[in-house]
Design an enzyme around this catalytic site. Structure first.
Site, PDB file in Angstrom:
ATOM      1  N   LYS A  22       0.842  -1.204   0.000  1.00 41.58           N
ATOM      2  CA  LYS A  22       0.000   0.000   0.000  1.00 41.58           C
ATOM      3  C   LYS A  22       0.879   1.257   0.000  1.00 41.58           C
ATOM      4  O   LYS A  22       0.555   2.239  -0.676  1.00 41.58           O
ATOM      5  CB  LYS A  22      -0.897  -0.035   1.246  1.00 41.58           C
ATOM      6  CG  LYS A  22      -1.945   1.053   1.324  1.00 41.58           C
ATOM      7  CD  LYS A  22      -3.184   0.560   2.063  1.00 41.58           C
ATOM      8  CE  LYS A  22      -2.860  -0.088   3.403  1.00 41.58           C
ATOM      9  NZ  LYS A  22      -2.645   0.833   4.502  1.00 41.58           N
ATOM     10  N   HIS A  56      22.368   9.596  10.397  1.00 40.30           N
ATOM     11  CA  HIS A  56      21.855   8.526   9.531  1.00 40.30           C
ATOM     12  C   HIS A  56      21.774   9.020   8.091  1.00 40.30           C
ATOM     13  O   HIS A  56      20.734   9.534   7.674  1.00 40.30           O
ATOM     14  CB  HIS A  56      20.452   8.111   9.984  1.00 40.30           C
ATOM     15  CG  HIS A  56      20.443   7.378  11.290  1.00 40.30           C
ATOM     16  ND1 HIS A  56      20.524   6.009  11.374  1.00 40.30           N
ATOM     17  CD2 HIS A  56      20.377   7.830  12.562  1.00 40.30           C
ATOM     18  CE1 HIS A  56      20.498   5.643  12.646  1.00 40.30           C
ATOM     19  NE2 HIS A  56      20.410   6.729  13.390  1.00 40.30           N
ATOM     20  N   GLU A  64      21.351   7.438   5.512  1.00 38.86           N
ATOM     21  CA  GLU A  64      20.376   6.682   4.707  1.00 38.86           C
ATOM     22  C   GLU A  64      19.051   7.408   4.547  1.00 38.86           C
ATOM     23  O   GLU A  64      18.334   7.202   3.570  1.00 38.86           O
ATOM     24  CB  GLU A  64      20.152   5.285   5.300  1.00 38.86           C
ATOM     25  CG  GLU A  64      19.468   5.219   6.665  1.00 38.86           C
ATOM     26  CD  GLU A  64      20.426   5.271   7.851  1.00 38.86           C
ATOM     27  OE1 GLU A  64      21.554   5.790   7.691  1.00 38.86           O
ATOM     28  OE2 GLU A  64      20.045   4.822   8.959  1.00 38.86           O
ATOM     29  N   CYS A  85      25.619   5.550  12.815  1.00 36.38           N
ATOM     30  CA  CYS A  85      25.187   5.867  14.177  1.00 36.38           C
ATOM     31  C   CYS A  85      25.830   4.918  15.199  1.00 36.38           C
ATOM     32  O   CYS A  85      26.991   5.094  15.529  1.00 36.38           O
ATOM     33  CB  CYS A  85      23.662   5.871  14.258  1.00 36.38           C
ATOM     34  SG  CYS A  85      23.094   6.881  15.645  1.00 36.38           S
TER      35      CYS A  85
HETATM   36  N1  GLN Z   1      22.216   3.725  20.723  1.00 33.74           N
HETATM   37  C1  GLN Z   1      22.998   4.788  20.202  1.00 33.74           C
HETATM   38  C2  GLN Z   1      22.601   6.133  20.781  1.00 33.74           C
HETATM   39  O1  GLN Z   1      21.528   6.289  21.285  1.00 33.74           O
HETATM   40  C3  GLN Z   1      22.917   4.818  18.692  1.00 33.74           C
HETATM   41  C4  GLN Z   1      21.552   5.108  18.189  1.00 33.74           C
HETATM   42  C5  GLN Z   1      21.368   4.741  16.744  1.00 33.74           C
HETATM   43  O2  GLN Z   1      22.103   3.924  16.191  1.00 33.74           O
HETATM   44  N2  GLN Z   1      20.361   5.299  16.108  1.00 33.74           N
HETATM   45  O3  GLN Z   1      23.370   7.066  20.736  1.00 33.74           O
END
Ligand code: GLN
Length: 544
Positions: free
Chosen positions: A20, A520, A522, A389
């Site tokens: 969807k 991130h 991505e 991250c």
């Molecule tokens: N756990 C880690 C933090 O809070 C990395 C978080 C993540 O990978 N989005 O900083």
């Protein structure tokens, strides 16, 4: 006279997981490619106020918008298909709606009236639908109602849509995305579940105008006829949507059934020439790949019961694929559960078979030692490594443990008992955790960073100021930065004040690609504009 805004509601029939989100995104792509300004709204019927508190194995990836709102992975699809950022007005959950109604009641916002689901929740939903369209200054809002027709959870949203249609019949239409199974033993496409789903929708007072019939194979004329008659939809408005290899081709497929013309006709907007050229060029790249690049994703959010799902890393997967396609290669991704490396370290050797290794984002303790050994393996064997991250934080821990020799190096997310907490909680986060303030409280959304000239990061972006999306509570501990740098690690991207380490890397002379980002990347990768860091990683992987 104010031009009227158009609303297309997309609802699901039969079952979830039939595409969807991709259908909604593809309709968006089509109408946008006809020159209309389109915004797409996702409704998630659960009571969580946002998607941030849900385990990814439960619900798939948590997609973060520029604003920092933690949303459903469909929002990522919308951004990729529309090729632009989407605002947080375009995401809502039942939790969000109820919360604002209850808060308004608590502050006497209803002036002593009895507050009820109908009309107050319904009207709050309508207000939000209208607001999203107004703020986006769009011509058309496409609104995907999560879940399936027949769920209790989404009834209020369908009711809001029904009322909007009653008020403005010419401006509102409904599209049902249904599923036509072909049971293996029967070998025949069955339409009964779809008929029942439509009947259920009718019982809410709603009739779908168009039916998108998802199935493994294309639909024949006989079935189309049957569905048209039983679901009260003109035959031409029943669109066959068989499985495709490349989801970005769905829009073009829909056009074989004249979908854009049908929709524009239904919402009384003039047909304009459709231009899918950039997408056609992209798809031709996808279809003409000459090589393969093998990427291992070492994570932990894969298992659900007896099944393996990669949904938790959807944007990572897409980002890798886009960069590979633009380099003339097809990415072959393999899911490796980091816990396996903990059980049997000889399995690490299998990493030699890959051209590149990714450790994506994550939380908590499980699987961490396995990820750390995978990173060590990548560093020592010069396999291109990209850490996202948590994958960056672990890369710093691995470096501290094995290069600086600080065997107790760790993150305070896992332990407080270490002299070398190279990753530590951000100062403003500590209080939030103590107060159990977990929802929407991480460092979230877009923040700027500056890049150091002469680094891999700088060479990849080719600019010195970037903006990327974040979702974390921990950071590289400033206390240890000098030591890490002296040992050869380069912090090539930092927050503009220089305090937060945003990118860590090894210089090209020491490793073909060993880089991690606190953010991130991505979430910013698009099929038509792949992310520069993913592209640099893939180029290095292709060289291997
Ligand atoms: N756990 C880690 C933090 O809070 C990395 C978080 C993540 O990978 N989005 O900083």
């Amino acid at each position: 006279m104010k031009k009227s805004h158009k609303y297309i509601f997309v609802v699901g029939g039969v079952m979830s997981g039939v595409g969807k989100g991709v259908t909604t995104s593809s309709i968006g792509m089509l109408l946008q490619s006809c020159g209309y300004k389109v915004n797409i709204v996702k409704v998630d019927p659960y009571l969580n106020v946002d998607a941030g508190t849900m385990n990814p194995t439960e619900h798939g990836e948590v997609f973060v918008l520029d604003s920092g709102l933690e949303t459903d992975q469909d929002m990522g699809n919308y951004e990729r298909f529309l090729n632009r950022d989407i605002s947080s007005n375009c995401y809502m959950t039942s939790g969000m709606v109820y919360k604002s109604v209850i808060e308004k009641e608590r502050s006497l916002g209803y002036g002593g009236k009895c507050v009820e689901a109908i009309p107050d929740i319904r009207d709050e939903i309508i207000k939000r639908f209208n607001f999203a369209g107004d703020k986006a200054h769009s011509d058309i809002s496409i609104i995907e109602i999560g879940g399936t027709v027949g769920d209790y959870q989404n009834i209020m949203f369908i009711e809001a849509a029904r009322v909007m249609k009653i008020r403005n019949p010419k401006d509102v239409i409904f599209i049902m995305v249904s599923y036509l199974p072909v049971p293996g033993k029967l070998g025949e496409m069955k339409s009964k579940p779809t008929q029942n789903a439509m009947r259920m929708l009718n019982s809410y007072g709603v009739q779908a105008d168009v039916l998108i019939a998802r199935s493994e194979v294309g639909m024949d004329d006989k079935r189309r006829e049957k569905i048209a008659i039983s679901c009260s939809i003109p035959k031409d408005y029943v669109i066959s949507a068989p499985d495709v290899d490349v989801i970005y081709e769905v829009a073009e497929n829909f056009e074989k059934g004249n979908l854009s013309k049908i929709i524009l006709n239904l919402i009384s907007l003039p047909k304009k020439p459709l231009d899918l050229t950039p997408w056609k060029n992209f798809i031709s790249k996808v279809k003409n790949v000459k090589k393969e690049v093998k990427i291992a994703v070492v994570g932990k959010y894969f298992d659900t019961g007896d099944f393996t799902l990669s949904d938790a890393y959807l944007s990572v997967i897409e980002a890798v694929k886009f960069s590979a396609y633009h380099s003339g290669a097809k990415a072959k991704l393999t899911w490796l559960n980091s816990k396996e490396f903990e059980k049997d370290s000889s399995k690490l050797n299998s990493l030699k078979n890959f051209d590149g290794i990714i450790v994506p984002g994550g939380f908590g303790e499980t699987g961490i030692e396995g990820k750390l050994s995978a990173i060590k393996f990548a560093r020592e064997n010069k396999i291109p490594y990209f850490g996202l991250c948590y994958g960056m934080q672990l890369m710093v821990i691995e470096y501290a443990r094995n290069v600086l020799g600080w065997k107790d190096a760790n993150t305070s997310e896992i332990t407080k008992k270490s002299d070398h907490l190279v990753i530590d909680i951000m100062p403003d986060q500590e209080k939030k955790l103590l107060e159990k303030d977990f929802g929407g409280s991480m460092r979230l959304g877009a923040y700027p960073a500056v890049l150091k000239k002469g680094t891999v990061a700088f060479a990849s972006y080719d600019i010195d100021k970037i903006s990327e999306r974040h979702r974390h509570r921990y950071e590289v501990n400033q206390e240890f930065i000098k030591d890490l740098e002296n040992a050869g690690l380069v912090f090539s991207g930092t927050s503009p004040d220089g305090k937060l380490m945003e990118i860590a890397e090894l210089p090209k002379s020491k490793h073909p690609f060993f880089l991690g980002t606190q953010f991130h990347p991505e979430f910013r990768a698009r099929p038509l504009s792949p992310h520069p860091l993913f592209s640099a990683f893939i180029k290095a992987a292709l060289k291997k």
